[in-house]
Scaffold this motif. Structure first.
Motif, short mmCIF file in Angstrom:
data_model
loop_
_atom_site.label_atom_id
_atom_site.label_comp_id
_atom_site.label_asym_id
_atom_site.label_seq_id
_atom_site.Cartn_x
_atom_site.Cartn_y
_atom_site.Cartn_z
N UNK A 95 38.32 21.66 16.96
CA UNK A 95 38.35 22.50 15.76
C UNK A 95 39.78 22.44 15.21
N UNK A 96 39.95 21.97 13.98
CA UNK A 96 41.28 21.90 13.37
C UNK A 96 41.88 23.29 13.32
N UNK A 97 41.14 24.23 12.76
CA UNK A 97 41.51 25.65 12.83
C UNK A 97 40.72 26.21 14.01
N UNK A 98 41.39 26.59 15.10
CA UNK A 98 40.68 27.01 16.31
C UNK A 98 39.69 28.14 16.07
N UNK A 99 38.62 28.10 16.83
CA UNK A 99 37.59 29.15 16.70
C UNK A 99 38.16 30.51 17.03
N UNK A 103 38.15 29.78 12.96
CA UNK A 103 37.69 28.46 12.52
C UNK A 103 36.17 28.33 12.68
N UNK A 104 35.56 27.64 11.76
CA UNK A 104 34.10 27.53 11.76
C UNK A 104 33.64 26.19 12.34
N UNK A 105 32.35 26.12 12.64
CA UNK A 105 31.73 24.86 13.06
C UNK A 105 31.21 24.15 11.82
N UNK A 106 32.12 23.56 11.07
CA UNK A 106 31.75 22.88 9.83
C UNK A 106 32.32 21.47 9.84
N UNK A 107 31.76 20.62 8.99
CA UNK A 107 32.24 19.24 8.89
C UNK A 107 33.72 19.20 8.53
N UNK A 108 34.19 20.18 7.73
CA UNK A 108 35.58 20.20 7.27
C UNK A 108 36.55 20.67 8.35
N UNK A 109 36.04 21.32 9.41
CA UNK A 109 36.91 21.87 10.45
C UNK A 109 36.81 21.13 11.78
N UNK A 110 35.87 20.22 11.93
CA UNK A 110 35.70 19.50 13.18
C UNK A 110 36.13 18.05 13.06
N UNK A 119 43.50 18.77 24.95
CA UNK A 119 44.14 19.67 25.92
C UNK A 119 45.53 20.11 25.47
N UNK A 120 46.31 19.19 24.88
CA UNK A 120 47.65 19.54 24.40
C UNK A 120 47.60 20.55 23.25
N UNK A 121 46.66 20.33 22.34
CA UNK A 121 46.56 21.19 21.16
C UNK A 121 46.10 22.59 21.52
N UNK A 122 45.18 22.68 22.46
CA UNK A 122 44.66 23.96 22.93
C UNK A 122 44.17 24.81 21.75
N UNK A 123 44.69 26.03 21.60
CA UNK A 123 44.24 26.88 20.49
C UNK A 123 45.31 27.01 19.40
N UNK A 125 47.19 25.28 15.81
CA UNK A 125 46.83 24.48 14.63
C UNK A 125 47.66 23.20 14.67
N UNK A 126 47.25 22.17 13.96
CA UNK A 126 48.05 20.93 13.93
C UNK A 126 49.47 21.18 13.40
N UNK A 127 49.62 22.09 12.42
CA UNK A 127 50.95 22.38 11.87
C UNK A 127 51.86 22.99 12.93
N UNK A 128 51.34 23.87 13.77
CA UNK A 128 52.14 24.48 14.83
C UNK A 128 52.58 23.44 15.86
N UNK A 129 51.76 22.42 16.05
CA UNK A 129 52.09 21.35 17.01
C UNK A 129 52.98 20.28 16.37
#
Length: 165
Positions: A95-99, A103-110, A119-123, A125-129
């Motif tokens: 999930x790009x935006x964690x649940x 974050x939703x289970x949508x095509x735009x978020x998965x 595992x590195x990303x965990x919960x 967001x990509x911006x925070x990482x």
């Protein structure tokens, strides 16, 4: 053996068993466009061509808002089994935006993701990482998504699937 069913306007509608396709042909609801050579169907009344592609004789209206359901297999297939963060082979989804943050289970978020990046990303967001997505996730389009079963397609279907793209 599966058969591709085309609407009267030659757009792909469904994939059905050859028995169902043969029934449609015998009841004059469809005609055979492509058949399997050297593999006829033997019946009591005689032999029939085994249909590979049929076209309906009457036009069938399809709902315009036909949405493709979100599935794990679908996300991996859409992203060609490539990680959206590092580009390596992906076996999980993320999930790009964690649940946990709404974050939703949508095509735009998965997105497809490799186990290491997931595992590195965990919960986070990509911006925070400090990561960037290699592509923008969006709902899949095209006849191979609108018609279930075309992922295991017959080579004889290709011209009809490419017409609708």
């Amino acid at each position: 053996m599966r058969t591709l069913v085309l609407n009267a306007g030659y757009e792909p509608l469904a994939v059905v068993s050859f028995r169902r396709a043969l029934l449609l042909v015998l009841n004059d609801k469809a005609t055979i466009v492509e058949h399997v050579v050297h593999d006829p169907v033997l019946g009591i009344d005689g032999t029939y061509e085994r249909p590979a592609v049929i076209v309906l004789t009457r036009y069938v209206r399809i709902p315009s808002a036909r949405r493709v359901p979100v599935t794990r297999r679908g996300v991996l297939r859409r992203d060609a089994h490539r990680c959206a963060y590092c580009g390596k082979a992906a076996s999980t989804i993320d999930h790009v935006m964690p649940r946990s943050r709404g974050g939703s289970n949508s095509w735009e978020n998965l997105v497809a993701c490799c186990l290491r990046c997931n595992n590195l990303k965990s919960d986070h967001t990509p911006q925070e990482m400090g990561w960037e997505l290699r592509w923008l996730p969006k709902p899949p389009r095209g006849p191979q998504w609108a018609v279930r079963g075309t992922e295991r397609s017959d080579p004889r279907w290709e011209p009809y699937l490419s017409l609708a793209a």
